[in-house]
Motif scaffolding. Structure first.
Motif, short mmCIF file in Angstrom:
data_model
loop_
_atom_site.label_atom_id
_atom_site.label_comp_id
_atom_site.label_asym_id
_atom_site.label_seq_id
_atom_site.Cartn_x
_atom_site.Cartn_y
_atom_site.Cartn_z
N ARG A 23 -5.75 -2.13 -15.60
CA ARG A 23 -5.37 -0.71 -15.66
C ARG A 23 -5.00 -0.13 -14.29
N GLN A 24 -5.23 -0.85 -13.22
CA GLN A 24 -5.04 -0.29 -11.90
C GLN A 24 -3.56 -0.29 -11.47
N ASN A 25 -3.21 0.71 -10.69
CA ASN A 25 -1.87 0.77 -10.10
C ASN A 25 -1.87 -0.08 -8.84
N GLU A 27 0.99 -1.12 -7.16
CA GLU A 27 2.31 -1.14 -6.53
C GLU A 27 2.23 -1.11 -5.01
N TYR A 142 -9.87 1.85 -4.90
CA TYR A 142 -10.08 1.25 -6.21
C TYR A 142 -11.57 1.33 -6.53
N ASP A 173 0.85 -7.98 -15.74
CA ASP A 173 -0.07 -6.94 -16.18
C ASP A 173 -1.27 -7.50 -16.94
#
Length: 552
Positions: A23-25, A27, A142, A173
């Protein structure tokens, strides 16, 4: 504390941890890791977080460039130049430990643009964030899952970080759908005798010899950390090939309370079979390792980055079984001597925050700099040439007017023992000429080399020694052809009386029979040499064409 299943409860949350990672971004983290990936990467962390950074370093290296996972104190061994030429990744929780403070402070001073930090707690007191936000925006928050209750060893947060790095490097993902979360011990590892026989209980094993390669390296690191921090047993780590270089003797001496732990992906499977798992006939032996050697096998079907995560899950199940067998709780291990568990980590290394790189003056000159030497081009240095010849060499090769004064300055700054090198050059010239034919006269050698007879005599002395200046660097050593010849002769001198003794006791023996009596390897058996020895009353030899020739 007796086993209570606290660590086991973290196993039940592994799926949750990897779902959190999904679920973490990632980028910005991915951009930092992937962009400019030709630049080396230093990953700094300590304790239980080390294995996750070993995974990050492995993924970085498998992608393109060099990476290294090291402890914060090891940063003090790295030069400012090396840090400036690299990327720096720091991982921390609250960012207030002495280790993290030192790492963040030095990274911010030396390489602010190339530094990033992964943190869990972004509170106002987080030293790492407060330090880095003055010079960079590369800090990533995080809030990974933690077990609660402040367990003594790293637990579920490690799997969160593995998941983060997997996604950041692969750009995929999904993680959970690729894995089987069967935590039954029989499905996660096998503990058995190597070939046949009974094995000790896990509670009786005091030493684990852990073999790994490739994707299993961070898993082996994590296993070692957990076992040592829990105080369960000693652990020795080695990759499969490095183990072959002498480390097998340990298990030969400690078989009764030692066991192998073999981490296997499809890449290592055949090699592990050939080395340990199957009976192999070799020379006159039908087996090498004892057949009842205890072996724990932890295996994955994957040969990709997901292999590390699969092995991590299975390894933790095995670790939990060790804890059960010892009736000890890894998250709150027994502590017979009553050492305050808070003290070591909170001990202030009072000079740590002021500590820079190692003093490497002996390597590069005063304060690590070649003061007053023009460094617009590289200096080519050949210790076999005179100062004027070196200057001329630089003019020809570099097309620059390098003066003799610059060459002398280079020698001083690099602390080169020029006098010793000059003597070794003469020594090598004299001996290389001498071993062409030791029947040459001193006059003949001197004439060929354009030296005096006294110089040749001095360098041909049996035990010639040259004075070495302490702390100076020597660029010339004995020519390998001379070294090899002298070593051959030393073996011959030691072997001759043995041959004569065997010949005296067994006059009927021929060359091959005597060779069989000598403890020689196949490559070291020399029929010509032994034949000569058998015909000689005393050892006589000369040098001819760079080899030893025996005089019968």
């Amino acid at each position: 504390m007796a086993y209570q299943g606290i660590f086991h409860s973290s196993l039940l949350r592994i799926r949750e941890a990897l779902e959190w990672a999904e679920r973490q971004n990632i980028e910005r983290l991915r951009r930092f890791l992937i962009e400019n990936s030709n630049i080396p990467l230093y990953c700094f962390s300590s304790g239980g977080a080390s294995s996750a950074l070993e995974y990050a370093a492995l993924l970085y290296e498998s992608n393109r460039s060099m990476a290294k996972a090291i402890t914060p104190l090891m940063m003090a061994s790295i030069s400012d130049e090396a840090l400036k030429a690299s990327k720096i990744l720091i991982t921390t929780g609250d960012g207030n430990g002495w280790d993290e403070k030192y790492t963040a402070k030095r990274a911010a001073e030396v390489n602010p643009k190339g530094t990033a930090a992964i943190v869990r707690d972004c509170g106002a007191d987080n030293y790492v964030i407060n330090t880095l936000k003055k010079v960079t925006t590369n800090w990533f928050i995080y809030n990974w899952i933690e077990l609660g209750g402040k367990p003594f060893i790293a637990t579920i947060e490690t799997m969160c970080k593995f998941g983060l790095f997997y996604r950041a490097f692969t750009n995929e993902d999904e993680i959970v759908s690729k894995l089987d979360f069967n935590l039954t011990p029989n499905d996660c590892f096998t503990y058995k005798a190597r070939v046949e026989g009974t094995v000790p209980k896990l509670s009786e094993i005091k030493n684990y010899i852990v073999l790994y390669s490739g994707w299993s390296k961070p898993v082996a690191t994590d296993f070692e950390c957990k076992m040592i921090e829990g105080g369960f047993a000693s652990v020795q780590l080695a990759d499969y090939r490095n183990f072959c270089h002498g480390r097998f003797i340990f298990i030969s001496k400690h078989l009764s309370d030692s066991a192998f732990v073999l981490f296997l992906t499809p890449r290592e499977k055949q090699f592990a079979k050939d080395l340990i798992l199957e009976s192999v006939a070799w020379r006159d032996k039908t087996d090498i390792f004892p057949r009842n050697t205890p072996v724990a096998i932890i295996e994955t079907q994957y040969d990709s980055p997901i292999a590390s995560i699969d092995l991590m899950i299975k390894m933790q199940v095995f670790f939990d079984e060790v804890a059960k067998a010892l009736d000890d709780e890894p998250c709150d291990p027994s502590n017979p001597c009553g050492i305050d568990k808070r003290f070591p980590r909170s001990t202030p290394f009072r000079n740590l925050l002021e500590m820079g790189a190692l003093n490497h003056g002996n390597l590069q000159g005063s304060n690590g700099a070649m003061n007053s030497v023009d460094r617009k081009w590289t200096i080519l240095y050949d210790p076999k040439k005179t100062i004027s010849q070196i200057a001329e060499l630089n003019k020809k090769k570099l097309g620059k007017d390098v003066s003799e004064a610059t060459i002398r300055k280079y020698i001083i700054e690099h602390r080169i023992d020029r006098r010793y090198d000059e003597k070794m050059v003469i020594y090598n010239r004299v001996w290389l000429q001498y071993i062409k034919d030791s029947d040459q006269s001193i006059s003949s050698i001197a004439k060929t080399l354009k030296m005096s007879k006294n110089t040749v005599k001095m360098y041909l002395r049996e035990k010639v020694k040259f004075e070495r200046k302490e702390g100076r660097n020597r660029m010339v050593s004995e020519d390998t052809r001379i070294t090899k010849l002298k070593e051959t002769l030393e073996r011959a001198i030691a072997r001759f009386p043995r041959v004569k003794a065997i010949q005296a006791k067994h006059p009927e023996y021929d060359v091959n029979a005597i060779l069989e009596k000598l403890p020689l390897t196949k490559d070291d058996k020399n029929t010509y040499q032994i034949s000569c020895f058998m015909q000689m009353r005393e050892l006589r030899y000369k040098y001819k064409n760079g080899d030893v020739e025996y005089i019968i």
